[in-house]
Motif scaffolding. Structure first.
Motif, PDB file in Angstrom:
ATOM      1  N   ARG A  93       0.850  -1.193   0.000  1.00  0.00           N
ATOM      2  CA  ARG A  93       0.000   0.000   0.000  1.00  0.00           C
ATOM      3  C   ARG A  93       0.890   1.250   0.000  1.00  0.00           C
ATOM      4  NH1 ARG A  93      -5.179   0.637   0.949  1.00  0.00           N
ATOM      5  NH2 ARG A  93      -5.371  -1.429   1.937  1.00  0.00           N
ATOM      6  N   LYS A  94       0.541   2.208  -0.886  1.00  0.00           N
ATOM      7  CA  LYS A  94       1.304   3.446  -0.993  1.00  0.00           C
ATOM      8  C   LYS A  94       0.389   4.660  -0.896  1.00  0.00           C
ATOM      9  CE  LYS A  94       4.745   1.429  -4.153  1.00  0.00           C
ATOM     10  NZ  LYS A  94       5.365   1.536  -5.509  1.00  0.00           N
ATOM     11  N   LYS A  95       0.992   5.785  -0.541  1.00  0.00           N
ATOM     12  CA  LYS A  95       0.286   7.067  -0.552  1.00  0.00           C
ATOM     13  C   LYS A  95       1.219   8.076  -1.195  1.00  0.00           C
ATOM     14  CE  LYS A  95      -2.883  10.087   1.365  1.00  0.00           C
ATOM     15  NZ  LYS A  95      -4.270  10.006   1.789  1.00  0.00           N
ATOM     16  N   ASN A  96       0.749   8.703  -2.281  1.00  0.00           N
ATOM     17  CA  ASN A  96       1.573   9.664  -3.028  1.00  0.00           C
ATOM     18  C   ASN A  96       2.924   9.057  -3.428  1.00  0.00           C
ATOM     19  OD1 ASN A  96      -0.431  11.677  -2.708  1.00  0.00           O
ATOM     20  ND2 ASN A  96       0.403  12.256  -0.713  1.00  0.00           N
ATOM     21  N   GLY A  97       2.892   7.783  -3.801  1.00  0.00           N
ATOM     22  CA  GLY A  97       4.102   7.105  -4.252  1.00  0.00           C
ATOM     23  C   GLY A  97       4.985   6.571  -3.146  1.00  0.00           C
ATOM     24  N   ARG A  98       4.679   6.880  -1.896  1.00  0.00           N
ATOM     25  CA  ARG A  98       5.492   6.441  -0.761  1.00  0.00           C
ATOM     26  C   ARG A  98       4.884   5.180  -0.150  1.00  0.00           C
ATOM     27  NH1 ARG A  98       4.546   7.583   4.615  1.00  0.00           N
ATOM     28  NH2 ARG A  98       6.279   7.197   6.044  1.00  0.00           N
ATOM     29  N   THR A  99       5.717   4.172   0.100  1.00  0.00           N
ATOM     30  CA  THR A  99       5.240   2.918   0.676  1.00  0.00           C
ATOM     31  C   THR A  99       4.860   3.111   2.136  1.00  0.00           C
ATOM     32  OG1 THR A  99       6.581   1.561  -0.813  1.00  0.00           O
ATOM     33  CG2 THR A  99       5.824   0.526   1.221  1.00  0.00           C
ATOM     34  N   LEU A 100       3.596   2.804   2.458  1.00  0.00           N
ATOM     35  CA  LEU A 100       3.116   2.865   3.837  1.00  0.00           C
ATOM     36  C   LEU A 100       3.197   1.503   4.506  1.00  0.00           C
ATOM     37  CD1 LEU A 100      -0.154   4.981   3.366  1.00  0.00           C
ATOM     38  CD2 LEU A 100       2.117   5.806   4.008  1.00  0.00           C
ATOM     39  N   LEU A 101       2.738   0.466   3.781  1.00  0.00           N
ATOM     40  CA  LEU A 101       2.648  -0.879   4.327  1.00  0.00           C
ATOM     41  C   LEU A 101       3.041  -1.896   3.272  1.00  0.00           C
ATOM     42  CD1 LEU A 101      -0.975  -0.552   5.788  1.00  0.00           C
ATOM     43  CD2 LEU A 101       1.143  -0.163   7.060  1.00  0.00           C
ATOM     44  N   MET A 102       3.654  -2.976   3.701  1.00  0.00           N
ATOM     45  CA  MET A 102       3.961  -4.081   2.800  1.00  0.00           C
ATOM     46  C   MET A 102       3.768  -5.386   3.553  1.00  0.00           C
ATOM     47  SD  MET A 102       7.344  -4.886   0.495  1.00  0.00           S
ATOM     48  CE  MET A 102       8.441  -4.961   1.927  1.00  0.00           C
ATOM     49  N   GLY A 103       2.978  -6.290   2.972  1.00  0.00           N
ATOM     50  CA  GLY A 103       2.765  -7.591   3.582  1.00  0.00           C
ATOM     51  C   GLY A 103       3.269  -8.699   2.668  1.00  0.00           C
ATOM     52  N   ASN A 104       4.091  -9.561   3.207  1.00  0.00           N
ATOM     53  CA  ASN A 104       4.552 -10.736   2.471  1.00  0.00           C
ATOM     54  C   ASN A 104       3.771 -11.929   2.996  1.00  0.00           C
ATOM     55  OD1 ASN A 104       5.935 -12.546   0.906  1.00  0.00           O
ATOM     56  ND2 ASN A 104       7.869 -12.368   2.007  1.00  0.00           N
ATOM     57  N   TRP A 105       2.740 -12.351   2.216  1.00  0.00           N
ATOM     58  CA  TRP A 105       1.811 -13.388   2.661  1.00  0.00           C
ATOM     59  C   TRP A 105       2.286 -14.765   2.196  1.00  0.00           C
ATOM     60  CZ3 TRP A 105      -3.713 -11.230   1.208  1.00  0.00           C
ATOM     61  CH2 TRP A 105      -3.902 -10.008   1.872  1.00  0.00           C
ATOM     62  N   LYS A 106       2.236 -15.741   3.117  1.00  0.00           N
ATOM     63  CA  LYS A 106       2.577 -17.113   2.774  1.00  0.00           C
ATOM     64  C   LYS A 106       1.547 -18.063   3.367  1.00  0.00           C
ATOM     65  CE  LYS A 106       7.587 -16.497   2.331  1.00  0.00           C
ATOM     66  NZ  LYS A 106       8.932 -16.959   2.783  1.00  0.00           N
ATOM     67  N   LEU A 107       1.094 -19.016   2.541  1.00  0.00           N
ATOM     68  CA  LEU A 107       0.145 -20.025   2.990  1.00  0.00           C
ATOM     69  C   LEU A 107       0.876 -21.268   3.481  1.00  0.00           C
ATOM     70  CD1 LEU A 107      -2.660 -20.058   0.257  1.00  0.00           C
ATOM     71  CD2 LEU A 107      -2.908 -19.344   2.645  1.00  0.00           C
ATOM     72  N   SER A 108       0.315 -21.906   4.499  1.00  0.00           N
ATOM     73  CA  SER A 108       0.846 -23.191   4.940  1.00  0.00           C
ATOM     74  C   SER A 108       0.495 -24.254   3.904  1.00  0.00           C
ATOM     75  CB  SER A 108       0.251 -23.567   6.298  1.00  0.00           C
ATOM     76  OG  SER A 108      -1.161 -23.674   6.196  1.00  0.00           O
ATOM     77  N   GLU A 109       1.131 -25.400   3.992  1.00  0.00           N
ATOM     78  CA  GLU A 109       0.895 -26.467   3.017  1.00  0.00           C
ATOM     79  C   GLU A 109      -0.549 -26.957   3.039  1.00  0.00           C
ATOM     80  OE1 GLU A 109       3.626 -29.654   3.260  1.00  0.00           O
ATOM     81  OE2 GLU A 109       5.417 -28.412   2.949  1.00  0.00           O
ATOM     82  N   ASP A 110      -1.181 -26.956   4.211  1.00  0.00           N
ATOM     83  CA  ASP A 110      -2.572 -27.410   4.282  1.00  0.00           C
ATOM     84  C   ASP A 110      -3.572 -26.301   3.987  1.00  0.00           C
ATOM     85  OD1 ASP A 110      -2.519 -25.871   6.567  1.00  0.00           O
ATOM     86  OD2 ASP A 110      -2.762 -27.548   7.969  1.00  0.00           O
ATOM     87  N   GLY A 111      -3.084 -25.068   3.744  1.00  0.00           N
ATOM     88  CA  GLY A 111      -3.949 -23.950   3.394  1.00  0.00           C
ATOM     89  C   GLY A 111      -4.776 -23.396   4.530  1.00  0.00           C
ATOM     90  N   LYS A 112      -4.496 -23.782   5.761  1.00  0.00           N
ATOM     91  CA  LYS A 112      -5.313 -23.347   6.889  1.00  0.00           C
ATOM     92  C   LYS A 112      -4.702 -22.179   7.657  1.00  0.00           C
ATOM     93  CE  LYS A 112      -7.368 -27.918   7.646  1.00  0.00           C
ATOM     94  NZ  LYS A 112      -7.561 -29.022   8.623  1.00  0.00           N
ATOM     95  N   THR A 113      -3.441 -21.871   7.367  1.00  0.00           N
ATOM     96  CA  THR A 113      -2.738 -20.809   8.089  1.00  0.00           C
ATOM     97  C   THR A 113      -2.082 -19.864   7.106  1.00  0.00           C
ATOM     98  OG1 THR A 113      -2.284 -22.317   9.931  1.00  0.00           O
ATOM     99  CG2 THR A 113      -0.974 -20.311   9.821  1.00  0.00           C
ATOM    100  N   LEU A 114      -2.154 -18.575   7.391  1.00  0.00           N
ATOM    101  CA  LEU A 114      -1.513 -17.553   6.569  1.00  0.00           C
ATOM    102  C   LEU A 114      -0.582 -16.744   7.465  1.00  0.00           C
ATOM    103  CD1 LEU A 114      -3.308 -15.164   4.050  1.00  0.00           C
ATOM    104  CD2 LEU A 114      -1.631 -14.280   5.651  1.00  0.00           C
TER     105      LEU A 114
END
Length: 258
Positions: A93-114
């Motif tokens: 997520r950015k505001k006026n070109g500046r990065t406010l937030l960054m999330g690196n999302w990864k799923l578990s092998e069983d798909g039940k946990t992020l």
């Protein structure tokens, strides 16, 4: 993952001034992360070919094509989704070109946990990263579904300043979110201020007793959260219980007087 606060009071002008000076809520308050708890909620829904709806705690819907480009988001920001693999997304997520937030999302092998390696900007201009864990509450596979945070501890402290406002009210100043809430406790909606505050954000409230306030935050007329703010009997501790709309568990912030 984000948070804010509010204000108070009532009566006539002369009495109001003396009250504001002695009001027990006025002062500087420091968050105690060890006694505070935050629950986070998010939903991801398929909106078309390689396109998704993102819904976070605010309840607003953002529709994003997962092609890595910056696209219009809520509150004047942009959002991008980069698919690094079937079980790995990067959301920025950015505001006026500046990065406010960054999330690196990864799923578990069983798909039940992020898991989310969540990086956010600090008032000093630096970035800090916290690892969050979510459990699936709806959906079967992939990122689409409903997710509740499994990590409830607060990982950073911030300061809340409460100041008198126009004799009979208070201002709540949260420097970490660059936001200010100023109001009198007359049942009316008062606009919130700050460069990252959502448009058409207002707050209202009432005094329950000398040590308790109840507040309501709205965005575009819709209730975003309710809050109960309580002082300890010795007036040295402030507890804010915030209930976001649509979230099963409240967020609890405990502050010590500085």
């Amino acid at each position: 993952m984000k948070r804010g606060l509010q204000l108070l009071l009532i009566v006539c002008l002369a009495a109001g001034r003396s009250w504001a000076v002695s009001d027990p809520f006025v002062g500087k308050w420091k968050l105690d992360p060890s006694r505070s708890k935050v629950t986070d909620l998010m939903r991801v829904a398929i909106a078309g070919a390689n396109k998704y709806n993102l819904i976070f705690n605010s309840g607003g819907v953002e529709t994003v094509l997962a092609d890595g480009t910056d696209q219009p988001g809520l509150f004047g920001t942009t959002v991008s989704i980069t698919v690094a693999g079937p079980n790995n997304w990067t959301v920025v997520r950015k505001k006026n070109g500046r990065t406010l937030l960054m999330g690196n999302w990864k799923l578990s092998e069983d798909g039940k946990t992020l898991t989310d390696a969540f990086t956010s900007g600090q008032p000093s201009g630096s970035m800090s990263t916290v690892n969050y864990v979510y459990i699936r509450t709806a959906g079967n596979s992939g990122f689409p579904g409903s997710w509740d945070s499994h990590s409830e501890s607060v990982h950073s402290a911030f300061e809340l300043q409460i100041q008198p406002y126009e004799g009979t009210g208070l201002s709540f100043i949260n420097a970490s979110e660059a936001s200010t809430k100023s109001m009198k406790f007359d049942g009316k909606d008062y606009p919130r201020q700050g460069k990252y505050v959502a448009p058409e954000s207002v707050s209202s409230g009432r005094r329950v007793n000398d040590r308790t306030l109840e507040l309501i935050d709205k965005i575009k007329g819709r209730i975003a959260d309710t809050q109960r703010i309580e002082l300890s009997p010795d007036l040295k501790m402030l507890t804010v219980t915030m209930q976001p709309s649509g979230q099963s568990k409240p967020n609890i912030f405990v502050f010590d007087r500085e």
